[in-house]
Design an enzyme around this catalytic site. Structure first.
Site, PDB file in Angstrom:
ATOM      1  N   ASN A 225       2.434 -38.874  25.356  1.00  0.00           N
ATOM      2  CA  ASN A 225       3.361 -39.885  25.892  1.00  0.00           C
ATOM      3  C   ASN A 225       4.320 -40.435  24.835  1.00  0.00           C
ATOM      4  OD1 ASN A 225       1.031 -41.089  24.749  1.00  0.00           O
ATOM      5  ND2 ASN A 225       1.386 -42.988  25.869  1.00  0.00           N
TER       6      ASN A 225
ATOM      7  N   GLU B 217      -8.253 -44.648  20.392  1.00  0.00           N
ATOM      8  CA  GLU B 217      -7.204 -45.406  21.072  1.00  0.00           C
ATOM      9  C   GLU B 217      -7.075 -44.808  22.465  1.00  0.00           C
ATOM     10  OE1 GLU B 217      -5.895 -48.009  19.790  1.00  0.00           O
ATOM     11  OE2 GLU B 217      -6.581 -47.781  17.729  1.00  0.00           O
TER      12      GLU B 217
ATOM     13  N   CYS C  12      -0.155 -46.574  27.400  1.00  0.00           N
ATOM     14  CA  CYS C  12      -1.418 -47.282  27.523  1.00  0.00           C
ATOM     15  C   CYS C  12      -1.191 -48.783  27.575  1.00  0.00           C
ATOM     16  CB  CYS C  12      -2.357 -46.911  26.379  1.00  0.00           C
ATOM     17  SG  CYS C  12      -1.655 -47.180  24.742  1.00  0.00           S
TER      18      CYS C  12
END
Length: 512
Positions: A146, A242, A276
């Protein structure tokens, strides 16, 4: 009879444009043997790199920053070609954030990583105590699609500054960015083996996790994060995870509604919602619900989707499989009574475009509430008051990011301190992630560990404690023999626990 070696069949990554759907190129997938060779080269390069001063390491790191600055326009175009995101997003959220992180660490790394003297209790006279940090060795960075440049390069440079060597395995979804990263580091002229990049898929990542690395830094899904942690447990090496987020956006009764609506649209839809830290649960206090929703609908309705050369606000979705997840979440929400206020469908054109989507009447049992959607979807939940918003925000599997919207900033900070997540903004959204002084990371299923800020360097080091005595006395009060020492030792013990340090010291001296 000699056994023949097993030859691993060569495989490739096929890259298709998210904008047009056309095939762009193929990239070879690194074999298990290539992974082993890369780890061996990184191990051999580690000692010399570790022994360089921080300023010497920055000669290479600063060249990296210079390459990004000089060729930023070209690299932004290549990132957008790979991901489909607008050129401004590639320039600012990928390249600029990385350069700013280097600038910050150039000013702070020496102090953060230096040996520090710590003060001893009085019961340890004539001694010096220090805390210092040392490099881990070979660090594996497995990065996502992303933000494929920033989320690979920032942890890599953090580990390099701290004295480790690095192997990056970028996502197979964005192999063009993988080539860009390799090119940038090659232009910066790092010594052989200090930085390496391996194009590959899940098998490459698994081979890297099973190899002789000393830390794994992984950004991606919860499911894959668990597998990474399981692999690391075999050799008891540290991991940093993460993972996902389902970030709450709390609109209080006294929120600056116009600013909040603009922020919600941007925070939920920027990068096509593939973050996220995207806004994924909007809690609006009922007293301002109608006013806020009117403003939000207007903002979302004006968001333009298109390719990098169309001056659009959002691009296509980068990963075609993610579109199916978005569609499934929307269908589930609709079936359970939610209202699709805007969007909800693919855009009728070539490529992987999806409409900016706004959903109302969302409830806690819907997939769009429970799971990470990771697409251009903003789910809204009406709540009675801020207390209900806080309760719902915390009663969730994820805990990465959150934002609070109120004109009472002090109260906003108090609410922020009650939220179970790694970072919170008040009247701000997402941009704290790019603030180099702040640590970034999550709790719960959002993972653990921190990077950015001082913690972002220290997380790539081991900590060592050093205690030194002047060596002028022939013995210590607690050494053998014990005979005859107990009465004074008992006095010292009681005096110490009573807070009478001078008396404790006198007893210790008598023990000698």
């Amino acid at each position: 009879m000699a056994s023949s070696a097993v030859v691993e069949e060569a495989r490739t990554i096929e890259k298709y444009s998210p904008v047009t759907g056309e095939k762009i190129a193929e990239y070879p997938i690194a074999s298990v043997d290539e992974v082993k060779a890369a780890v061996e080269a990184a191990s051999q390069a580690f000692g010399a790199w570790r022994d360089l001063s921080i300023s010497a390491r920055f000669k290479y790191i600063n060249r990296l920053r210079d390459v990004i600055r000089e060729d930023g326009e070209y690299y932004a175009a290549r990132i957008s070609e790979d991901t489909g995101k607008p050129l401004s997003d590639s320039l600012l959220t990928e390249l600029m954030v990385t350069a700013l992180m280097i600038d910050h660490y150039e000013k702070t790394a020496e102090k953060v990583l230096s040996r520090k003297r710590v003060r001893n209790p009085l019961v340890f006279p004539f001694k010096k105590s220090y805390v210092e940090h040392f490099a881990m060795g070979v660090v594996a960075v497995i990065s996502p699609w992303n933000f494929p440049f920033q989320l690979a390069v920032v942890p890599a440079i953090s580990a390099l500054i701290a004295g480790s060597t690095v192997i990056v395995k970028p996502s197979e979804v964005t192999p063009i960015v993988g080539e860009i990263i390799a090119e940038v580091f090659e232009k910066a002229g790092f010594p052989k083996g200090v930085f390496q990049l391996l194009q590959g898929d899940g098998t490459t990542g698994a081979a890297l996790c099973d190899s002789d690395v000393q830390k794994i830094f992984f950004t991606g899904s919860v499911a894959t994060g668990r597998r990474v942690m399981q692999a690391a447990s075999k050799r008891l090496i540290p991991v940093e995870l993460e993972l996902g987020g389902k970030d709450p956006f709390i609109v209080c009764h006294d929120a600056p509604l116009e600013r909040a609506a603009k922020a919600c649209a941007w925070g939920g839809l920027v990068n096509c919602g593939q973050m996220c830290t995207s806004v994924e649960r909007v809690f609006v206090v009922e007293s301002v619900y109608d006013k806020f929703m009117a403003l939000l609908k207007n903002e979302v309705s004006q968001v333009k989707a298109g390719g990098p050369d169309e001056d659009a606000d959002i691009g296509p979705m980068t990963f075609p499989k993610q579109i199916k997840i978005v569609e499934a979440h929307i269908a589930d929400a609709k079936a359970k009574g939610a209202k699709i206020t805007l969007g909800g469908n693919r855009i009728d054109r070539d490529g992987q475009f999806f409409e900016p989507t706004l959903i109302e009447d969302v409830t806690t049992e819907m997939d769009v509430y429970v799971e990470e959607t990771f697409g251009p979807v903003i789910p809204v939940i009406k709540v009675m008051d801020e207390e209900e918003a806080i309760r719902l925000s915390n009663a969730h599997q994820y805990g990465l990011n959150a934002s609070v919207w109120t004109l009472d900033v002090n109260r906003g900070i108090e609410i922020a301190s009650r939220l179970e997540c790694g970072q919170v903004t008040v009247n701000e959204i997402v941009q704290s992630v790019g603030n180099p002084v702040l640590p970034f990371g999550g709790v719960k299923n959002s993972g653990f560990g921190r990077y950015h800020g001082d913690e972002g360097l220290l997380s790539f080091t081991h900590t060592r404690a050093i205690m030194a005595d002047y060596g002028r006395l022939s013995t210590e009060p607690f050494w053998f023999p014990y005979a005859g020492k107990y009465p004074e030792m008992l006095k010292a013990f009681k005096a110490l626990l009573d807070g009478k340090l001078p008396k404790a010291l006198i007893s210790l001296v008598k023990i000698r």
